[in-house]
Design a protein around this motif. Sequence first.
Motif, PDB file in Angstrom:
ATOM      1  N   CYS A  66       2.489 -10.493   3.704  1.00 46.89           N
ATOM      2  CA  CYS A  66       1.716  -9.033   3.745  1.00 46.89           C
ATOM      3  C   CYS A  66       2.478  -8.127   4.932  1.00 46.89           C
ATOM      4  O   CYS A  66       2.873  -8.856   5.987  1.00 46.89           O
ATOM      5  CB  CYS A  66       0.289  -9.141   4.043  1.00 46.89           C
ATOM      6  SG  CYS A  66      -0.728 -10.066   2.919  1.00 46.89           S
ATOM      7  N   LYS A  85      -3.472  -0.206   7.609  1.00 50.37           N
ATOM      8  CA  LYS A  85      -3.575  -0.525   6.295  1.00 50.37           C
ATOM      9  C   LYS A  85      -2.585  -1.822   6.148  1.00 50.37           C
ATOM     10  O   LYS A  85      -1.746  -2.144   6.846  1.00 50.37           O
ATOM     11  CB  LYS A  85      -3.488   0.417   5.149  1.00 50.37           C
ATOM     12  CG  LYS A  85      -2.087   0.873   5.326  1.00 50.37           C
ATOM     13  CD  LYS A  85      -1.893   2.150   4.522  1.00 50.37           C
ATOM     14  CE  LYS A  85      -0.681   3.077   4.699  1.00 50.37           C
ATOM     15  NZ  LYS A  85      -0.626   4.461   4.550  1.00 50.37           N
ATOM     16  N   TYR A 124      -0.100  -3.785   3.160  1.00 51.74           N
ATOM     17  CA  TYR A 124       0.658  -3.603   1.875  1.00 51.74           C
ATOM     18  C   TYR A 124       0.806  -4.915   1.432  1.00 51.74           C
ATOM     19  O   TYR A 124       1.360  -6.009   2.345  1.00 51.74           O
ATOM     20  CB  TYR A 124       1.990  -3.087   2.017  1.00 51.74           C
ATOM     21  CG  TYR A 124       2.012  -1.547   1.931  1.00 51.74           C
ATOM     22  CD1 TYR A 124       0.945  -0.707   1.526  1.00 51.74           C
ATOM     23  CD2 TYR A 124       3.098  -0.829   2.668  1.00 51.74           C
ATOM     24  CE1 TYR A 124       0.985   0.905   1.617  1.00 51.74           C
ATOM     25  CE2 TYR A 124       2.963   0.527   2.661  1.00 51.74           C
ATOM     26  CZ  TYR A 124       2.158   1.269   2.094  1.00 51.74           C
ATOM     27  OH  TYR A 124       2.032   2.646   2.299  1.00 51.74           O
ATOM     28  N   ARG A 125       0.544  -5.563   0.385  1.00 48.15           N
ATOM     29  CA  ARG A 125       0.906  -6.836   0.006  1.00 48.15           C
ATOM     30  C   ARG A 125       2.536  -7.227  -0.239  1.00 48.15           C
ATOM     31  O   ARG A 125       2.861  -8.077   0.081  1.00 48.15           O
ATOM     32  CB  ARG A 125      -0.092  -7.445  -1.033  1.00 48.15           C
ATOM     33  CG  ARG A 125       0.317  -8.764  -1.770  1.00 48.15           C
ATOM     34  CD  ARG A 125       0.150  -9.794  -0.843  1.00 48.15           C
ATOM     35  NE  ARG A 125       0.948 -10.943  -1.296  1.00 48.15           N
ATOM     36  CZ  ARG A 125       1.979 -11.451  -1.031  1.00 48.15           C
ATOM     37  NH1 ARG A 125       2.840 -10.433  -0.315  1.00 48.15           N
ATOM     38  NH2 ARG A 125       2.826 -12.492  -1.203  1.00 48.15           N
ATOM     39  N   PHE A 157       5.973  -4.546  -0.464  1.00 45.44           N
ATOM     40  CA  PHE A 157       6.583  -3.212   0.053  1.00 45.44           C
ATOM     41  C   PHE A 157       7.987  -3.462  -0.303  1.00 45.44           C
ATOM     42  O   PHE A 157       8.868  -4.186  -0.170  1.00 45.44           O
ATOM     43  CB  PHE A 157       6.590  -3.612   1.584  1.00 45.44           C
ATOM     44  CG  PHE A 157       7.176  -2.338   2.431  1.00 45.44           C
ATOM     45  CD1 PHE A 157       6.688  -1.008   2.215  1.00 45.44           C
ATOM     46  CD2 PHE A 157       8.243  -2.557   3.520  1.00 45.44           C
ATOM     47  CE1 PHE A 157       7.078   0.024   3.043  1.00 45.44           C
ATOM     48  CE2 PHE A 157       8.502  -1.471   4.080  1.00 45.44           C
ATOM     49  CZ  PHE A 157       7.945  -0.150   3.956  1.00 45.44           C
ATOM     50  N   GLY A 172       4.436   0.844  -1.706  1.00 43.30           N
ATOM     51  CA  GLY A 172       3.692  -0.454  -1.259  1.00 43.30           C
ATOM     52  C   GLY A 172       2.714  -0.738  -2.279  1.00 43.30           C
ATOM     53  O   GLY A 172       1.889   0.248  -2.672  1.00 43.30           O
ATOM     54  N   TRP A 173       2.135  -1.975  -2.280  1.00 46.27           N
ATOM     55  CA  TRP A 173       0.890  -2.494  -3.052  1.00 46.27           C
ATOM     56  C   TRP A 173      -0.133  -2.473  -1.977  1.00 46.27           C
ATOM     57  O   TRP A 173      -0.158  -3.435  -1.175  1.00 46.27           O
ATOM     58  CB  TRP A 173       1.156  -3.699  -3.852  1.00 46.27           C
ATOM     59  CG  TRP A 173      -0.139  -3.952  -4.486  1.00 46.27           C
ATOM     60  CD1 TRP A 173      -1.035  -3.149  -5.063  1.00 46.27           C
ATOM     61  CD2 TRP A 173      -0.179  -5.353  -5.203  1.00 46.27           C
ATOM     62  NE1 TRP A 173      -1.743  -3.819  -5.719  1.00 46.27           N
ATOM     63  CE2 TRP A 173      -1.564  -5.095  -6.038  1.00 46.27           C
ATOM     64  CE3 TRP A 173       0.458  -6.449  -5.368  1.00 46.27           C
ATOM     65  CZ2 TRP A 173      -1.881  -6.321  -6.706  1.00 46.27           C
ATOM     66  CZ3 TRP A 173      -0.085  -7.682  -5.901  1.00 46.27           C
ATOM     67  CH2 TRP A 173      -1.093  -7.383  -6.542  1.00 46.27           C
ATOM     68  N   LYS A 174      -0.873  -1.726  -1.772  1.00 48.93           N
ATOM     69  CA  LYS A 174      -2.061  -1.293  -0.639  1.00 48.93           C
ATOM     70  C   LYS A 174      -3.162  -1.956  -1.052  1.00 48.93           C
ATOM     71  O   LYS A 174      -3.861  -1.900  -2.006  1.00 48.93           O
ATOM     72  CB  LYS A 174      -2.295   0.068  -0.592  1.00 48.93           C
ATOM     73  CG  LYS A 174      -3.159   0.366   0.749  1.00 48.93           C
ATOM     74  CD  LYS A 174      -3.038   1.893   0.917  1.00 48.93           C
ATOM     75  CE  LYS A 174      -4.064   2.613   0.203  1.00 48.93           C
ATOM     76  NZ  LYS A 174      -4.335   3.916   0.787  1.00 48.93           N
ATOM     77  N   ASP A 201      -7.430  -2.058  -4.376  1.00 52.65           N
ATOM     78  CA  ASP A 201      -5.896  -2.082  -4.152  1.00 52.65           C
ATOM     79  C   ASP A 201      -5.408  -0.755  -5.052  1.00 52.65           C
ATOM     80  O   ASP A 201      -5.982  -0.340  -5.973  1.00 52.65           O
ATOM     81  CB  ASP A 201      -5.135  -3.408  -4.882  1.00 52.65           C
ATOM     82  CG  ASP A 201      -5.535  -3.168  -6.366  1.00 52.65           C
ATOM     83  OD1 ASP A 201      -6.453  -3.227  -6.865  1.00 52.65           O
ATOM     84  OD2 ASP A 201      -4.252  -3.284  -7.238  1.00 52.65           O
ATOM     85  N   GLU A 244       0.944   2.938  -3.334  1.00 46.58           N
ATOM     86  CA  GLU A 244       1.235   3.802  -2.611  1.00 46.58           C
ATOM     87  C   GLU A 244       2.546   4.318  -2.561  1.00 46.58           C
ATOM     88  O   GLU A 244       3.430   3.331  -2.663  1.00 46.58           O
ATOM     89  CB  GLU A 244       0.441   3.624  -1.260  1.00 46.58           C
ATOM     90  CG  GLU A 244       0.369   4.789  -0.493  1.00 46.58           C
ATOM     91  CD  GLU A 244      -0.445   4.655   0.734  1.00 46.58           C
ATOM     92  OE1 GLU A 244      -1.757   4.974   0.803  1.00 46.58           O
ATOM     93  OE2 GLU A 244       0.305   4.168   1.643  1.00 46.58           O
TER      94      GLU A 244
END
Length: 890
Positions: A448, A631, A633-634, A636, A646-648, A658, A661
């Motif tokens: 992450c 926050k 991001y799994r 990026f 990013g997968w937020k 999720d 972003e």
Amino acid sequence: MALVFQILDVDYFLNGDKPVVRLFGRSDAGNAVCVLCRDFLPYFYIRPKNEEALDDVKEILSIEEAEKLLAIGYSTKKTRLLKITISKPQDVPMIKEQLLSQGIAEEVFEADILFKNRFLVDHDLHGMQWAEADVVKTSTSTVKVPAFEMKSIKPMDRKDNAKLSILSFDIECVPSDPNRPLDSKKDPVVIISLSFNVPYRGTTSIVQVAKPVNGKGLQGFPNEKDMLEGFLRVIDEYNPDIITGYNINTFDIPYILERMRVHGIPPMLGRCKDKPAYNKSTGVTQESIIPGRVVADPYQILKRDPRIKFSRYDLNTICKVLLGDTKMDVEYREMPKLWNGPLEGVLRFAEYARKDAELNLRLVVEKDMLSNFIEIAKVSGTVMQDTFGGQTLRIDNMLLYEFRKRGYVLPAKPDANLMNKRTNEREKAGLKGATVLEPKKGLHAEGCILVMDFKSLYPSIMRTFNTSPDSLLVDDSVGEFYTSPTGAKFVPASVHEGVFPYIVGKLLDSRSEVKGQMKDADGEMKKILNARQYALKDLANSFYGYTGYLRARVYDIRVASTITAIGRENIEKTKDLIENNFDIEVVYGDTDSVFIKTKTTNLEDAKKIGEDISKFVSERLPGFLTLDFEKIYRTFLILTKKRYAGWKFEFGKNGWEDSIEMKGIETVRRDWCKLVSETMRTVLDIILKEGDLQKAVNETKRVIIQLRNNEIDFDKLTVVKGITKSLGSYDGMLPHIELARKLAQRNPHDPPKIGDRLGFVIIKGNQMLSKRAEDTKYAKDNKLQIDSDYYINSQVFPPVERILSSVGVEKSEVFGSGRQSTIADIMFGTKRKMKHEIAINYGTVAGWEGLVCQKCAKSHPRMPLSGRCECGGPLLFSYQGSAAQKVVTE
DNA sequence: TGCGAGCGGGG
DNA sequence: GTGTACGCTCGCA
């Protein structure tokens, strides 16, 4: 008697030689009122050079001695100035020039502060603030509302707002020549629609029509002139505090004012009988002024709002997104036909106008668009109308209050000479901006990513290091000082707390307090408090920019560059602190943020690490500087500085939520067809959520093959562009203009007109590109071939390629001309990984007991890697054993 | 990559 | 009105 009212607008008029200040407002009892003040005169300060000559300047009423501090450079020594009082505010510029040019004054101070602002500051009043005035009723021929003479006035501590009445309006005009743009000198207004938040005569909307129609909610008039007079009558009777409309500042108001001028109607839209409404246009910025009222234009407000961006800013798009409603379907080119045709068409046109006024009012009311500006007025002290302009006036006003209180004078706004001097100085010394840490480019999928922010970075730096023009040490009068990385010296707050840090500190402390109050508030008050906390933050953040703004009164590049220098030092120091004390890597950072790559796929663990780092770093940063965990991001993906996705994951009311972003990577652009946006989003989604680069490549290949095989729907290939001027006046070759010419030839009795929007595709052929634009429907109907090479090479591929190459995929792989290595492969002999395992472990969050399968009800302490139960059922968070809340995977 | 022109909203 | 103020997007070098 005591009159309690909220200050909506301020101006003045001349009674003989003397100014009379008018305060317009809403009284506690809900009435529009006007309070007159006759004993306030304009003044300014000078540093005298030839004092005797002052006696010869006949406009001067009085000269007083004044000992004042100067705002730039720390000093306790006051300067001897003279306070010059005159009679007419409008004479100030002239007298100021005279005093300077005749060598009577060395320097002039505060001679460029608008009279209304001077009045408010000197009486400790703020725009939109409640005040209590000791008054007597009076009669005056200058205003249309009840007027009072003021004996004294004092500010009140009240947070609420009076019930403000809002009029939203919209005009429709038809050009006499459909091939030429509208001309306000000739083309009449044919319809005016009005919509009211507080009902007017029991109705919420009226449409005025310049034809003898009648019907429900309609007012017919024999002609335009009578209609315009009818419009003024409704405004007078309804007496709105706020006048709003979509793009009224640059269209409706200037247009209607010109029509009134043509018909010889005095445009008294305001609350004064002596002062017309007018439109001031400076450069490209236009603003309409209606004395005693506030003109609010949602188009301008939305366009300047840094918090949300829209693809387009036309009323229809905005209403679709914000209200889930649309305009009525009437095209601009239809309007002359509707207006000049049968009654049904005229009525339809009227209803179209009604809806526009209503939609605009709904934007203002339902989206609460004015609260922020009301609070900005209350905090900064300017009248509400002036909050729609820039940041400069707000800050000037706040500085004026505080510097005045402490016995300082403010310098004048810079003239052309000083501006040049500042520009040259800046070119020589340079104003270095913030640091952007070099990104570790590519996909980060193993662990992450934590996004950490410095809270209110520049305001915090100002407070911590007391960086302010008035605390800048320019001599050796003080032994104790802080030396900044740029070499500038500042006295500590214990010696003298700078005005900038003081104000910024007050704003931020006040914001914390307001946020606390919000917890116990609800309804209208909660809205007000929320708008207030945002206003406080916004204002605090704008002080840094002001010190480096060439047009600022209290500009000082030494202060501005000190603040950015400390910021740069801070981000580097933080990176080191993190990397030296945690087994972790900073992969990116920009100005006030750092992106940290953890080694965990467990969101809970990541959150914990984020909190630990926040605490550890904040304890080691000086003063007010803190690093907040923002926050997770799994995954990026970073292409270059300032361009990443990013997968937020955020923990909200319904568990982990999720979203993808994106920053700086545009997927929607007006000159891109839908296919581009779709492909980009799909590719990004696959990379971020599945880590499967091969699949992303395959997806791109698939789109390319479909394009080659003509399998893509033409609608997805269509680009829409509008005709903005007459076809003859375009010089260059533009696809949509060439198409317009073609369409005009094809169909001479109904050619495209100004304002039309053309949707087109590019078809195969040997001519140059712009000649090959074709109407989408025509191309479809005639089964024309699209130019697939154009769509591949000029539309889809370039943006998608930028994404793929950032994860090491070569162009040749997508086009399939043999397997080639990337440059990196050749250099380092490593085979690039095409598949990244994206494991996610959601962990357990306090209060949540675990996960439960929706299908078989088996409970799981942790989210399985598959994201689903062994039985295949979706997993829900369970709370206290039973209540399943939300599906957490797709 | 940096610059200069051109347009936005409205009808 | 005690004035003087855009900001992004595109095409081109």
